[in-house]
Each structure stands twice: as C-alpha cells, then as structure tokens.
Design a protein around this motif. Structure first.
Motif, mmCIF file in Angstrom:
data_model
loop_
_atom_site.group_PDB
_atom_site.id
_atom_site.type_symbol
_atom_site.label_atom_id
_atom_site.label_comp_id
_atom_site.label_asym_id
_atom_site.label_seq_id
_atom_site.Cartn_x
_atom_site.Cartn_y
_atom_site.Cartn_z
ATOM 1 N N THR A 76 0.853 -1.190 0.000
ATOM 2 C CA THR A 76 0.000 0.000 0.000
ATOM 3 C C THR A 76 0.887 1.238 0.000
ATOM 4 O O THR A 76 1.810 1.351 0.805
ATOM 5 C CB THR A 76 -0.911 0.011 1.232
ATOM 6 O OG1 THR A 76 -1.658 -1.203 1.281
ATOM 7 C CG2 THR A 76 -1.853 1.193 1.209
ATOM 8 N N THR A 77 0.631 2.168 -0.902
ATOM 9 C CA THR A 77 1.508 3.323 -1.024
ATOM 10 C C THR A 77 1.286 4.326 0.107
ATOM 11 O O THR A 77 0.243 4.339 0.769
ATOM 12 C CB THR A 77 1.294 4.051 -2.364
ATOM 13 O OG1 THR A 77 -0.018 4.633 -2.385
ATOM 14 C CG2 THR A 77 1.462 3.099 -3.534
ATOM 15 N N HIS A 78 2.290 5.179 0.292
ATOM 16 C CA HIS A 78 2.174 6.235 1.300
ATOM 17 C C HIS A 78 0.963 7.124 1.012
ATOM 18 O O HIS A 78 0.233 7.520 1.929
ATOM 19 C CB HIS A 78 3.440 7.098 1.302
ATOM 20 C CG HIS A 78 4.683 6.348 1.646
ATOM 21 N ND1 HIS A 78 4.765 5.472 2.699
ATOM 22 C CD2 HIS A 78 5.911 6.353 1.071
ATOM 23 C CE1 HIS A 78 5.987 4.973 2.764
ATOM 24 N NE2 HIS A 78 6.697 5.481 1.783
ATOM 25 N N ASP A 79 0.771 7.453 -0.242
ATOM 26 C CA ASP A 79 -0.346 8.334 -0.607
ATOM 27 C C ASP A 79 -1.687 7.694 -0.245
ATOM 28 O O ASP A 79 -2.599 8.385 0.228
ATOM 29 C CB ASP A 79 -0.297 8.653 -2.096
ATOM 30 C CG ASP A 79 -1.385 9.616 -2.522
ATOM 31 O OD1 ASP A 79 -1.315 10.793 -2.133
ATOM 32 O OD2 ASP A 79 -2.316 9.193 -3.229
ATOM 33 N N GLU A 80 -1.800 6.393 -0.453
ATOM 34 C CA GLU A 80 -3.046 5.703 -0.107
ATOM 35 C C GLU A 80 -3.270 5.697 1.405
ATOM 36 O O GLU A 80 -4.413 5.819 1.865
ATOM 37 C CB GLU A 80 -3.007 4.269 -0.649
ATOM 38 C CG GLU A 80 -3.117 4.194 -2.161
ATOM 39 C CD GLU A 80 -2.824 2.818 -2.712
ATOM 40 O OE1 GLU A 80 -3.485 2.422 -3.691
ATOM 41 O OE2 GLU A 80 -1.937 2.129 -2.170
ATOM 42 N N VAL A 81 -2.193 5.589 2.173
ATOM 43 C CA VAL A 81 -2.311 5.653 3.634
ATOM 44 C C VAL A 81 -2.780 7.042 4.055
ATOM 45 O O VAL A 81 -3.680 7.190 4.891
ATOM 46 C CB VAL A 81 -0.963 5.310 4.299
ATOM 47 C CG1 VAL A 81 -1.013 5.608 5.799
ATOM 48 C CG2 VAL A 81 -0.611 3.845 4.066
ATOM 49 N N VAL A 82 -2.172 8.079 3.485
ATOM 50 C CA VAL A 82 -2.518 9.452 3.849
ATOM 51 C C VAL A 82 -3.980 9.756 3.542
ATOM 52 O O VAL A 82 -4.672 10.426 4.324
ATOM 53 C CB VAL A 82 -1.603 10.445 3.106
ATOM 54 C CG1 VAL A 82 -2.081 11.889 3.313
ATOM 55 C CG2 VAL A 82 -0.163 10.295 3.578
ATOM 56 N N ARG A 83 -4.483 9.234 2.419
ATOM 57 C CA ARG A 83 -5.842 9.556 1.981
ATOM 58 C C ARG A 83 -6.911 8.608 2.527
ATOM 59 O O ARG A 83 -8.102 8.851 2.349
ATOM 60 C CB ARG A 83 -5.898 9.538 0.449
ATOM 61 C CG ARG A 83 -5.046 10.601 -0.214
ATOM 62 C CD ARG A 83 -5.051 10.446 -1.732
ATOM 63 N NE ARG A 83 -4.203 11.417 -2.394
ATOM 64 C CZ ARG A 83 -4.604 12.627 -2.755
ATOM 65 N NH1 ARG A 83 -5.859 13.005 -2.531
ATOM 66 N NH2 ARG A 83 -3.778 13.465 -3.355
ATOM 67 N N SER A 84 -6.511 7.559 3.205
ATOM 68 C CA SER A 84 -7.471 6.551 3.660
ATOM 69 C C SER A 84 -8.388 7.089 4.766
ATOM 70 O O SER A 84 -7.913 7.519 5.817
ATOM 71 C CB SER A 84 -6.721 5.324 4.189
ATOM 72 O OG SER A 84 -7.587 4.481 4.915
ATOM 73 N N PRO A 85 -9.704 7.048 4.569
ATOM 74 C CA PRO A 85 -10.619 7.438 5.647
ATOM 75 C C PRO A 85 -10.467 6.555 6.883
ATOM 76 O O PRO A 85 -10.592 7.038 8.008
ATOM 77 C CB PRO A 85 -12.006 7.275 5.001
ATOM 78 C CG PRO A 85 -11.772 7.355 3.534
ATOM 79 C CD PRO A 85 -10.428 6.732 3.313
ATOM 80 N N LEU A 86 -10.206 5.255 6.682
ATOM 81 C CA LEU A 86 -10.025 4.352 7.811
ATOM 82 C C LEU A 86 -8.824 4.748 8.657
ATOM 83 O O LEU A 86 -8.897 4.809 9.886
ATOM 84 C CB LEU A 86 -9.849 2.911 7.314
ATOM 85 C CG LEU A 86 -11.091 2.039 7.210
ATOM 86 C CD1 LEU A 86 -10.728 0.673 6.647
ATOM 87 C CD2 LEU A 86 -11.782 1.896 8.564
ATOM 88 N N THR A 98 3.005 9.929 7.739
ATOM 89 C CA THR A 98 3.211 9.513 6.350
ATOM 90 C C THR A 98 3.135 10.707 5.406
ATOM 91 O O THR A 98 3.832 10.748 4.384
ATOM 92 C CB THR A 98 2.179 8.448 5.954
ATOM 93 O OG1 THR A 98 2.235 7.365 6.882
ATOM 94 C CG2 THR A 98 2.448 7.911 4.562
ATOM 95 N N ALA A 99 2.322 11.685 5.751
ATOM 96 C CA ALA A 99 2.198 12.887 4.912
ATOM 97 C C ALA A 99 3.483 13.701 4.895
ATOM 98 O O ALA A 99 3.657 14.557 4.008
ATOM 99 C CB ALA A 99 1.038 13.747 5.405
ATOM 100 N N THR A 100 4.391 13.462 5.836
ATOM 101 C CA THR A 100 5.659 14.204 5.865
ATOM 102 C C THR A 100 6.776 13.475 5.130
ATOM 103 O O THR A 100 7.891 13.994 5.032
ATOM 104 C CB THR A 100 6.114 14.454 7.312
ATOM 105 O OG1 THR A 100 6.578 13.233 7.908
ATOM 106 C CG2 THR A 100 4.983 15.024 8.161
ATOM 107 N N VAL A 101 6.513 12.273 4.627
ATOM 108 C CA VAL A 101 7.551 11.497 3.950
ATOM 109 C C VAL A 101 7.908 12.148 2.615
ATOM 110 O O VAL A 101 7.039 12.313 1.739
ATOM 111 C CB VAL A 101 7.083 10.049 3.725
ATOM 112 C CG1 VAL A 101 8.071 9.300 2.833
ATOM 113 C CG2 VAL A 101 6.923 9.325 5.051
#
Length: 298
Positions: A76-86, A98-101
């Motif tokens: 799972t990409t960093h971007d997907e983690v940042v945007r995940s509602p869960l 993750t948004a600071t990576v």
C-alpha cells in the motif's frame, strides 16, 4: 551511477515470491515501490543478485478493518495511507507522519511495507510503528509469523526479516477515543530525511471542562539511534500530570520537564547534518512540541 547487474523476477503470487526469494538466498532482495532500494542500487551500496518484484501482488495491497486493528498491506503506497478514511479515523498519527515522507512523487510510489522493511533510523514511519505497538506480518515457505514492532528493528538497516521472508502486512492497533496525536520533525528541506523526529500519542481526561490531565502517553524518536527509540522516561514522567493552563500565571511546566528526558538512553549519530549534542537538544524541544500538540488535538 549504473547499478551492478542482477536478475529480475516478477512472481504471480505470494507463494511463488517466497519460493523464488528462498532460492535466491541472502543475495536476493524484495522490490516493492523501489524508493528506498533503487537509490542504494544506483550508488552501488547494495549488490543483490536477484530482485523479486512484489509490487503488483494484489494480496499484499489494501487497507481493511479487522476489529481491534487495521490491516495495511505491505505494498500500500504512502499516498493511499494518507488519503485513507479508515487510517485517518482510527490512526491519525500514521496518516500525519506519512504525509511528511519526502515529496508527493515519492509518496505515490513508495510503500508502507517497503519503508518499514528498509529500517532507516532517519525514516519517519519506524518510530510511529514503535509508538503505536504495531505488529508485522511476515510470510515464508514455513508459513506466517507475527513480530511486534519493538522486536522488528534490530540495528541500522537491519530487521527481524530472515532470508526467504517477506513482510506482507502491518497491523495497526486502534487506541480508541480520548487520544490525540502528533508527529513533529526537524529537517533541512521538505525532501530531506529527518534530523530528529518525534511521534507522540496522548490520552487526556477532562477535555470537556475542569483540569486536563495526561493519563497516558506514547512517545518514540526518529534518528536518535540505530533503531527507533521508545522514550519510556518521558512516558513515565508525564503520566498523571496536569496540563498547564496557557492563560494562567507562570509556573512549573510538567510537560517541558518530562520532555527534558527525551534524550535518555539514546545514541544519536554524528553526521554532516547534526552533532549528537544538537540532536539531543532537538529531541527535547520537539518532544515538548509534539506532546503539547497531541494533548490539544482531539
């Protein structure tokens, strides 16, 4: 620079991936997003004889709710983690850090599992994993095993992953209501590794009136040793203390006093970016900021 020559395999399943990886022995490496591995190859700091590309294995991808924790697939990409509602609902600290990576380009290609398996002590996410007591799901031809984050990072760029093993997913515990989170780091530029970083989670009582008290805290440090460090001295010192009233008269600040212990039992590196003493100072200052922000963030 041009990497040394190597063989490349893109398996069709996880079972095939671990089989090929086992056959390749210690000289075989797993490739996912490539944002950590490829620079090492170009600089010839790594010489794998075989790359096993798992980036397109669907069974290693995605975010799902499993009751008491979230399961995040390793690819799972960093971007997907940042945007995940869960993730944002159940574990905001992971999304914040993750948004600071690096930068958006890296976050769209880099993966959560790849970053954690790389185990760079200057990386942002290992400290978050240690602070939140995450668990790492590892698969090999012998089956599946689970390793706690505190036992996963062994030394500089060294983890509990053995030859023929693949990190398939990460279990992120849900801490529940009452917790605030923050990730604070100092770095020279937006794309640079953290000089020092602090992951903090704080559970506060009295949020709806009266004295606000820190009932529990979890703090972990980035780039203060060869592995992420749990700042247990800070956690013990701040537990049960009252938050200072920002509008009240000056007095003792228990948060600052607790943060002053952030550098205990650390071994910060010395490099072109900072000396150990400077990193110790940063750890104290950033821990104070992270704790205060976490304590006032719902």
């Amino acid at each position: 620079m041009i990497p040394a020559s190597f063989d490349y395999v893109r398996p069709a399943s996880l079972a095939e991936a671990v089989q090929v990886l086992t056959q390749g022995g210690e000289e075989a490496k797993v490739l996912s997003g490539g944002q950590s591995l490829l620079p090492l190859l170009r600089l010839r700091l790594a010489y794998p004889s075989l790359l096993v590309d798992v980036g397109r294995l669907g069974e290693l991808h995605g975010i799902r709710d499993e009751g008491g924790h979230l399961h995040i697939g390793a690819t799972t990409t960093h971007d997907e983690v940042v945007r995940s509602p869960l993730v944002n609902a159940e574990c905001p600290l992971l999304a914040l850090a993750t948004a600071t990576v690096a930068d958006p380009a890296v976050r769209h290609r880099g993966t959560l599992g790849g970053s954690l398996a790389h185990a760079d002590p200057a990386g942002d996410l290992p400290a978050v994993a240690v602070a939140l007591d995450m668990e790492f799901v590892i698969y090999s031809t012998s089956g599946e095993r689970v390793v706690a984050a505190r036992d996963f990072f062994l030394d500089y760029l060294e983890t509990a992953l053995g030859p023929g093993e693949i990190l398939t997913g990460i279990r992120v515990p849900k801490l529940g209501p009452g917790w605030g989170y923050h990730y604070e780091k100092f770095h020279r530029t937006a794309q640079a590794w953290a000089t020092v970083g602090v992951a903090a989670a704080v559970r506060v009582s009295g949020a709806n009136g009266g004295t606000r008290r820190i009932e529990e805290a979890r703090v972990a440090l980035t780039n203060m040793g060869p592995t992420p460090i749990r700042a247990t001295a800070v956690e013990s010192a701040i537990q049960g203390t009252d938050l200072p009233d920002p509008h009240g008269p000056p007095g003792t600040d228990p948060v600052r006093e607790a943060a002053a212990r952030a550098d205990e039992n650390t071994s910060p590196p010395s490099d072109l970016h900072a000396a150990p003493d400077y990193r110790r100072h940063l750890a104290q200052v950033l821990t104070h900021r992270a704790l205060l922000t976490a304590a006032t963030t719902p």
